[in-house]
Design a protein around this motif. Sequence first.
Motif, PDB file in Angstrom:
ATOM      1  N   ILE A   1       0.842  -1.206   0.000  1.00 43.71           N
ATOM      2  CA  ILE A   1       0.000   0.000   0.000  1.00 43.71           C
ATOM      3  C   ILE A   1       0.872   1.249   0.000  1.00 43.71           C
ATOM      4  CG2 ILE A   1      -1.741   1.292   1.296  1.00 43.71           C
ATOM      5  CD1 ILE A   1      -2.721  -1.370   2.428  1.00 43.71           C
ATOM      6  N   ALA A   2       1.975   1.216   0.772  1.00 38.25           N
ATOM      7  CA  ALA A   2       2.883   2.362   0.813  1.00 38.25           C
ATOM      8  C   ALA A   2       3.464   2.646  -0.565  1.00 38.25           C
ATOM      9  CB  ALA A   2       4.007   2.096   1.818  1.00 38.25           C
ATOM     10  N   PHE A   3       3.830   1.600  -1.308  1.00 38.69           N
ATOM     11  CA  PHE A   3       4.368   1.819  -2.647  1.00 38.69           C
ATOM     12  C   PHE A   3       3.325   2.467  -3.546  1.00 38.69           C
ATOM     13  CE2 PHE A   3       4.504   0.277  -7.038  1.00 38.69           C
ATOM     14  CZ  PHE A   3       5.666   0.913  -7.457  1.00 38.69           C
ATOM     15  N   PHE A   4       2.119   1.937  -3.569  1.00 41.26           N
ATOM     16  CA  PHE A   4       1.085   2.501  -4.424  1.00 41.26           C
ATOM     17  C   PHE A   4       0.742   3.934  -4.015  1.00 41.26           C
ATOM     18  CE2 PHE A   4       0.089  -1.958  -5.588  1.00 41.26           C
ATOM     19  CZ  PHE A   4       0.062  -1.801  -6.966  1.00 41.26           C
ATOM     20  N   ARG A   5       0.797   4.210  -2.715  1.00 40.72           N
ATOM     21  CA  ARG A   5       0.537   5.582  -2.255  1.00 40.72           C
ATOM     22  C   ARG A   5       1.601   6.537  -2.786  1.00 40.72           C
ATOM     23  NH1 ARG A   5       2.009  10.025  -0.513  1.00 40.72           N
ATOM     24  NH2 ARG A   5       1.426  10.984   1.458  1.00 40.72           N
ATOM     25  N   ASN A   6       2.882   6.148  -2.712  1.00 43.38           N
ATOM     26  CA  ASN A   6       3.967   7.010  -3.191  1.00 43.38           C
ATOM     27  C   ASN A   6       3.951   7.151  -4.712  1.00 43.38           C
ATOM     28  OD1 ASN A   6       5.137   7.517  -0.609  1.00 43.38           O
ATOM     29  ND2 ASN A   6       6.088   5.497  -0.654  1.00 43.38           N
ATOM     30  N   PHE A   7       3.780   6.021  -5.395  1.00 38.37           N
ATOM     31  CA  PHE A   7       3.765   6.056  -6.850  1.00 38.37           C
ATOM     32  C   PHE A   7       2.559   6.849  -7.357  1.00 38.37           C
ATOM     33  CE2 PHE A   7       2.820   4.311 -11.074  1.00 38.37           C
ATOM     34  CZ  PHE A   7       4.046   4.502 -11.685  1.00 38.37           C
ATOM     35  N   GLY A   8       1.428   6.698  -6.664  1.00 37.72           N
ATOM     36  CA  GLY A   8       0.242   7.436  -7.064  1.00 37.72           C
ATOM     37  C   GLY A   8       0.423   8.933  -6.915  1.00 37.72           C
ATOM     38  N   GLN A   9       1.041   9.362  -5.806  1.00 37.13           N
ATOM     39  CA  GLN A   9       1.269  10.787  -5.611  1.00 37.13           C
ATOM     40  C   GLN A   9       2.244  11.324  -6.661  1.00 37.13           C
ATOM     41  OE1 GLN A   9       1.951  12.012  -1.589  1.00 37.13           O
ATOM     42  NE2 GLN A   9       3.006  13.877  -2.190  1.00 37.13           N
ATOM     43  N   LEU A  10       3.276  10.549  -6.990  1.00 32.29           N
ATOM     44  CA  LEU A  10       4.212  10.965  -8.033  1.00 32.29           C
ATOM     45  C   LEU A  10       3.500  11.099  -9.375  1.00 32.29           C
ATOM     46  CD1 LEU A  10       7.071  11.533  -9.098  1.00 32.29           C
ATOM     47  CD2 LEU A  10       7.391   9.053  -9.310  1.00 32.29           C
ATOM     48  N   ALA A  11       2.619  10.144  -9.669  1.00 35.06           N
ATOM     49  CA  ALA A  11       1.889  10.173 -10.937  1.00 35.06           C
ATOM     50  C   ALA A  11       1.028  11.426 -11.045  1.00 35.06           C
ATOM     51  CB  ALA A  11       1.023   8.918 -11.073  1.00 35.06           C
ATOM     52  N   PHE A  12       0.441  11.846  -9.928  1.00 30.70           N
ATOM     53  CA  PHE A  12      -0.388  13.045  -9.963  1.00 30.70           C
ATOM     54  C   PHE A  12       0.450  14.316 -10.154  1.00 30.70           C
ATOM     55  CE2 PHE A  12      -3.717  10.379  -8.026  1.00 30.70           C
ATOM     56  CZ  PHE A  12      -4.799  10.802  -8.768  1.00 30.70           C
ATOM     57  N   MET A  13       1.762  14.257  -9.840  1.00 31.97           N
ATOM     58  CA  MET A  13       2.641  15.406 -10.025  1.00 31.97           C
ATOM     59  C   MET A  13       3.274  15.454 -11.415  1.00 31.97           C
ATOM     60  SD  MET A  13       2.578  17.293  -7.337  1.00 31.97           S
ATOM     61  CE  MET A  13       3.978  18.362  -7.695  1.00 31.97           C
ATOM     62  N   LEU A  14       3.248  14.353 -12.158  1.00 29.52           N
ATOM     63  CA  LEU A  14       3.905  14.291 -13.461  1.00 29.52           C
ATOM     64  C   LEU A  14       3.341  15.282 -14.483  1.00 29.52           C
ATOM     65  CD1 LEU A  14       4.589  10.473 -13.920  1.00 29.52           C
ATOM     66  CD2 LEU A  14       6.206  12.301 -13.328  1.00 29.52           C
ATOM     67  N   PRO A  15       2.019  15.497 -14.545  1.00 30.56           N
ATOM     68  CA  PRO A  15       1.527  16.505 -15.500  1.00 30.56           C
ATOM     69  C   PRO A  15       2.104  17.895 -15.233  1.00 30.56           C
ATOM     70  CG  PRO A  15      -0.270  15.098 -14.780  1.00 30.56           C
ATOM     71  CD  PRO A  15       0.904  14.758 -13.919  1.00 30.56           C
TER      72      PRO A  15
END
Length: 320
Positions: free
Chosen positions: A49-63
């Motif tokens: 869950i921690a990985f998906f939380r971090n990767f998800g937040q990074l994905a939202f910053m990519l745009p």
Amino acid sequence: MSPKAFQARVQALPAPAIGALWMSVAACFLGTLSLMVREISGELHPFEIAFFRNFGQLAFMLPWLAFMGAKVIKTRRSWAHVRRSLFGICAMLTWFSVVTMMPIAEATAISFSAPLFTTIGAAVFLREEVGYRRWLATVFGFMGVLLIVRPGFHVVGTPQLLALAAAVFIAGSMLSNKSLAKSETPNAMVVWMGVYMSLFSLPPALMVWTWPSTGHLWIWLVALGAVATLAHLALNRAFRAADASFVAPFGYLQIPVVAGLGFVAYSEAPDLWTWLGTAAIIASGIYTARREAKRSKAVAAPPVPGVTNVAIEGIGKPRV
């Protein structure tokens, strides 16, 4: 009332009120985030869950990063970002484990002892001068932690110790943030945190990896990243609108929010000792924030001709 009319009314509020409003919103998001982790943990390991939380937040910053270009995250302090992310991932892994092992409200209250460890770390590692009032506030806050944990009156097990460990790691992250904020932009810090914490959280996640097997679980994970991003956006706006010492105490709203959600979702009702300990921790945190504000004003005060040199040489740095 139309959305535009509501927005106009909010914008007409004084800056401190806007800051308090944004911090309250952030507290609600953070409380919801803890509940979401608890809910997803029934199907996925907290490390994953921690990985998906971090990767998800990074994905939202990519745009944002694609629009602005890589130059906006250029840094000469890579090791400082790594150190901050190491503290952050340790805090996250322990915290995500804790919320699956004990009542969420009790765990959240213990985690708010992080500013107490920050005071100790600032004195020991950053060589900041901490006055006796802040030391007394720190001791008072630790008494609040003891009221919640109550060693000797009931068994202090792994969950309580992990909650305290999470608070220590959060304090380390706070100290690293304080150092980085002197030279780095907030958005760049968020991006680098997402990059490094995604990398650091991947190995422990792979050790327990199972692919999410249902569509609704993927929705939960996407929502987890979105809520985490919204929480940080609200935090940034809160600190932009008003002084940190004013808005920070509104973050304690997270405790009753978590307590309410925990009661509704899991019938977890904090006992009297938890509330008393929470009150002591909150009082200590608010007092420390106020003392820090006075210290900052004293340091930033303009020099008075004919008096400044004597004051600085005779008294030294303001004590808090």
